[in-house]
Scaffold this motif. Structure first.
Motif, mmCIF file in Angstrom:
data_model
loop_
_atom_site.group_PDB
_atom_site.id
_atom_site.type_symbol
_atom_site.label_atom_id
_atom_site.label_comp_id
_atom_site.label_asym_id
_atom_site.label_seq_id
_atom_site.Cartn_x
_atom_site.Cartn_y
_atom_site.Cartn_z
ATOM 1 N N ASP A 112 0.818 -1.219 0.000
ATOM 2 C CA ASP A 112 0.000 0.000 0.000
ATOM 3 C C ASP A 112 0.850 1.266 0.000
ATOM 4 O O ASP A 112 0.325 2.371 0.173
ATOM 5 N N GLY A 113 2.157 1.105 -0.175
ATOM 6 C CA GLY A 113 3.020 2.276 -0.325
ATOM 7 C C GLY A 113 3.828 2.667 0.887
ATOM 8 O O GLY A 113 4.594 3.629 0.839
ATOM 9 N N TYR A 114 3.680 1.946 1.991
ATOM 10 C CA TYR A 114 4.444 2.259 3.199
ATOM 11 C C TYR A 114 5.729 1.433 3.170
ATOM 12 O O TYR A 114 5.764 0.290 3.633
ATOM 13 N N LYS A 115 6.783 2.011 2.649
ATOM 14 C CA LYS A 115 8.031 1.274 2.441
ATOM 15 C C LYS A 115 8.839 1.105 3.725
ATOM 16 O O LYS A 115 9.676 0.208 3.826
ATOM 17 N N THR A 116 8.615 1.973 4.709
ATOM 18 C CA THR A 116 9.325 1.881 5.978
ATOM 19 C C THR A 116 8.349 2.063 7.133
ATOM 20 O O THR A 116 7.213 2.546 6.945
ATOM 21 N N ILE A 117 8.804 1.711 8.330
ATOM 22 C CA ILE A 117 7.987 1.933 9.524
ATOM 23 C C ILE A 117 7.698 3.421 9.699
ATOM 24 O O ILE A 117 6.615 3.804 10.149
ATOM 25 N N CYS A 118 8.673 4.246 9.330
ATOM 26 C CA CYS A 118 8.471 5.696 9.439
ATOM 27 C C CYS A 118 7.261 6.153 8.626
ATOM 28 O O CYS A 118 6.498 7.023 9.056
ATOM 29 N N ASP A 119 7.082 5.575 7.454
ATOM 30 C CA ASP A 119 5.945 5.928 6.601
ATOM 31 C C ASP A 119 4.623 5.617 7.300
ATOM 32 O O ASP A 119 3.660 6.392 7.213
ATOM 33 N N ILE A 120 4.571 4.483 7.981
ATOM 34 C CA ILE A 120 3.359 4.105 8.717
ATOM 35 C C ILE A 120 3.099 5.112 9.832
ATOM 36 O O ILE A 120 1.968 5.575 10.036
ATOM 37 N N GLY A 121 4.163 5.468 10.567
ATOM 38 C CA GLY A 121 4.010 6.420 11.664
ATOM 39 C C GLY A 121 3.516 7.780 11.207
ATOM 40 O O GLY A 121 2.654 8.388 11.848
#
Length: 275
Positions: A112-121
């Motif tokens: 869905d485009g969240y390549k890193t944990i940072c993106d999710i946060g």
């Protein structure tokens, strides 16, 4: 109390505080809450419960504290800070740190485009802030700024004369790396000058050029190309404490030559800096 605790430890008993899960949540409820917030997708396993972090904030912070979390994960701490501010009118701020750990390519988050944990946060903060504001109708600012550790914006020009070819001198005409944005340069300037990264930043159009105004005009910075004497003059007339330009941005040699004189005429006390 200290003597009491000491006696307990001598007898192999460690005093502790127990919070009921009905009050502060648990891993399962936290996972379900985050999943609901993110549109039904399970992007993160075992996040911390918002009520748990909120309880810690209630106990250990003042209304204007800065809450730091060096293991940000899904950004539960930011969520909890915004929630607490909305409930008690506080002005707490948060600083979160998280290495850009990559998500599993086989999982929904990555797809869905969240390549890193940072993106999710980051997305969690956006959604949580919007949700809190809608539910509580609180006048809170849920905006945030995201920074990453990177190399300098400036090119490496440390060469011995014998190592520099004549044709390569053209590459030194602009001493800033090609992939850097005006925003990158602004942040560097703010760090160099000791200006808080949380300061208000606005963009203005001055004589046809984009100018960053930081902290209500305390710093004015222009990194556009072909900056004319008109732009320099209009910035000087605003009498900022700091004025910053890009050396290669001056429209011609005349502008560069008259730069100092323009400020001496309209705002001699302004501290001028050229990158």
């Amino acid at each position: 109390m200290k003597r009491f605790k000491s006696e307990l430890r001598k007898n192999g008993i460690t005093p502790m505080t127990v919070w009921n899960y009905k009050e502060v949540g648990h891993s399962q409820s936290a996972t379900q809450d985050l999943q609901k917030l993110m549109g039904g997708k399970k992007y993160f396993d075992y996040p911390k419960p918002v009520p748990l972090i909120q309880r810690c904030i209630q106990l250990y912070t003042d209304d204007d504290s800065i809450v730091m979390d060096f293991f940000a994960g899904s950004a539960t701490t930011a969520h909890a800070v915004m929630q607490q501010n909305a409930e008690d009118g506080g002005k707490r701020q948060y600083i979160l740190v998280q290495i850009p750990e990559k998500t599993d390519p086989k999982k929904d988050a990555f797809q869905d485009g969240y390549k890193t944990i940072c993106d999710i946060g980051e997305e969690r903060i956006r959604r949580a802030g919007k949700k809190i504001k809608e539910e509580i109708d609180a006048d809170i600012d849920y905006g945030f700024r995201c920074f990453k550790v990177d190399s300098s914006n400036m090119k490496d020009v440390y060469y011995a004369p014998a190592d520099v070819e004549q044709l390569s001198l053209d590459g030194f005409e602009d001493n800033i790396k090609e992939d850097r944005t005006p925003e990158d340069l602004l942040i560097q300037v703010m760090l160099d000058l000791g200006i808080l990264l949380s300061s208000d930043i606005e963009t203005q159009n001055i004589a046809g050029k984009k100018v960053f105004s930081v902290a209500d005009g305390y710093l004015l910075a222009c990194f556009d190309k072909n900056v004319t004497e008109e732009t320099v003059t209009e910035i000087a007339k605003k009498k900022p404490f700091y004025a910053v330009f890009r050396d290669s941005s001056m429209a011609n040699d005349s502008v560069a030559a008259n730069f100092e004189q323009i400020f001496e005429t309209y705002s001699s006390e302004t501290v001028r800096k050229v990158l």
